[in-house]
Design a protein around this motif. Structure first.
Motif, PDB file in Angstrom:
ATOM      1  N   ILE A  25      -5.373  -0.886 -19.860  1.00 25.76           N
ATOM      2  CA  ILE A  25      -5.715   0.459 -19.777  1.00 25.76           C
ATOM      3  C   ILE A  25      -6.688   1.234 -20.861  1.00 25.76           C
ATOM      4  CG2 ILE A  25      -4.627   2.930 -19.869  1.00 25.76           C
ATOM      5  CD1 ILE A  25      -2.231   1.831 -18.211  1.00 25.76           C
ATOM      6  N   LYS A  26      -6.328   0.708 -21.983  1.00 22.96           N
ATOM      7  CA  LYS A  26      -7.339   1.032 -23.030  1.00 22.96           C
ATOM      8  C   LYS A  26      -8.701   0.403 -22.992  1.00 22.96           C
ATOM      9  CE  LYS A  26      -4.499   3.125 -26.434  1.00 22.96           C
ATOM     10  NZ  LYS A  26      -4.939   4.471 -27.255  1.00 22.96           N
ATOM     11  N   ALA A  29     -10.695   2.696 -20.336  1.00 23.38           N
ATOM     12  CA  ALA A  29     -11.100   4.073 -21.062  1.00 23.38           C
ATOM     13  C   ALA A  29     -12.300   3.651 -21.749  1.00 23.38           C
ATOM     14  CB  ALA A  29     -10.028   4.466 -21.740  1.00 23.38           C
ATOM     15  N   TYR A 161     -10.109   8.823 -14.674  1.00 20.30           N
ATOM     16  CA  TYR A 161      -9.375   7.470 -15.099  1.00 20.30           C
ATOM     17  C   TYR A 161      -8.275   7.999 -16.276  1.00 20.30           C
ATOM     18  CZ  TYR A 161      -8.713   2.830 -17.058  1.00 20.30           C
ATOM     19  OH  TYR A 161      -8.045   1.653 -17.475  1.00 20.30           O
ATOM     20  N   ASN A 167      -2.124   6.303 -16.848  1.00 20.67           N
ATOM     21  CA  ASN A 167      -3.040   6.164 -17.833  1.00 20.67           C
ATOM     22  C   ASN A 167      -2.958   7.142 -19.078  1.00 20.67           C
ATOM     23  OD1 ASN A 167      -3.903   3.863 -16.130  1.00 20.67           O
ATOM     24  ND2 ASN A 167      -5.910   4.743 -15.669  1.00 20.67           N
TER      25      ASN A 167
END
Length: 198
Positions: A25-26, A29, A161, A167
């Motif tokens: 997820i990081k 991003a 996102y 998230n």
């Protein structure tokens, strides 16, 4: 295998899966944030191209000795103001975009007045360099529009996102980015006047 080892393996596996999921997820991003920065770079590159072309256009027009100096001064000042507004793509705010948009609108407005006043100078209208620069400016305006659309698409992708659940639980430090809006009054048609008496 010992009975106490099975729960430990399961717990370690769950922690590892959770860690890699959060890391994904990081990293997603970061990738989307970089895409916004790259798209903003394209917008700036196209505006820079327009500013460079305007400099060449002004030099060509200055060659017409009797051309209105006030019109040229307006274009030069608007161009200088537009190039002084800079934005950090990693920290774009609506206020920064509004200032950038306002400065670029000033360039567009003064450039439009310049091109309309050229109608009164037949020798300038026939100048090959001037005609070429005018065509390149029109092409660049189309490139600017395309770059702005791509920027807004990347902002939409990024915002979706980071704001979507789950998230948003992991991406609290990532802030929603503003879209590149049209300048105020862009929804109204432009008055175009042709002076055929000359």
């Amino acid at each position: 295998m010992k009975k106490w080892l099975i729960p430990v393996i399961i717990i370690v596996a769950i922690i590892a899966i959770g860690f890699f999921w959060a890391m994904g997820i990081k990293n997603g991003a970061i990738t989307k944030n970089q895409a916004v920065s790259a798209a903003w770079g394209e917008v700036q590159a196209d505006y820079q191209r327009r500013n460079d072309l305007i400099g060449n256009l002004v030099k060509t027009v200055q060659g017409a000795a009797d051309f209105e100096r006030g019109t040229l001064t307006d274009v030069i000042e608007a161009r200088a103001k537009a190039t002084s507004v800079t934005i950090d793509p990693s920290n774009i705010t609506p206020e920064q975009l509004a200032a950038f948009n306002s400065a670029q609108s000033g360039v567009s407005s003064s450039l439009s007045r310049l091109l309309v006043s050229v109608e009164n100078y037949p020798q300038l209208k026939a100048n090959e360099n001037f005609l070429k620069l005018q065509d390149e400016l029109a092409s660049t305006e189309n490139e600017i529009r395309t770059a702005r659309v791509r920027f807004n698409e990347s902002v939409q992708d990024y915002n979706n996102y980071i704001l979507r659940f789950p998230n948003s639980m992991f991406l609290g430090e990532y802030k929603e980015k503003p879209y590149f809006d049209a300048v105020q009054g862009a929804d109204k048609p432009v008055d175009v006047e042709f002076n055929f008496d000359k």
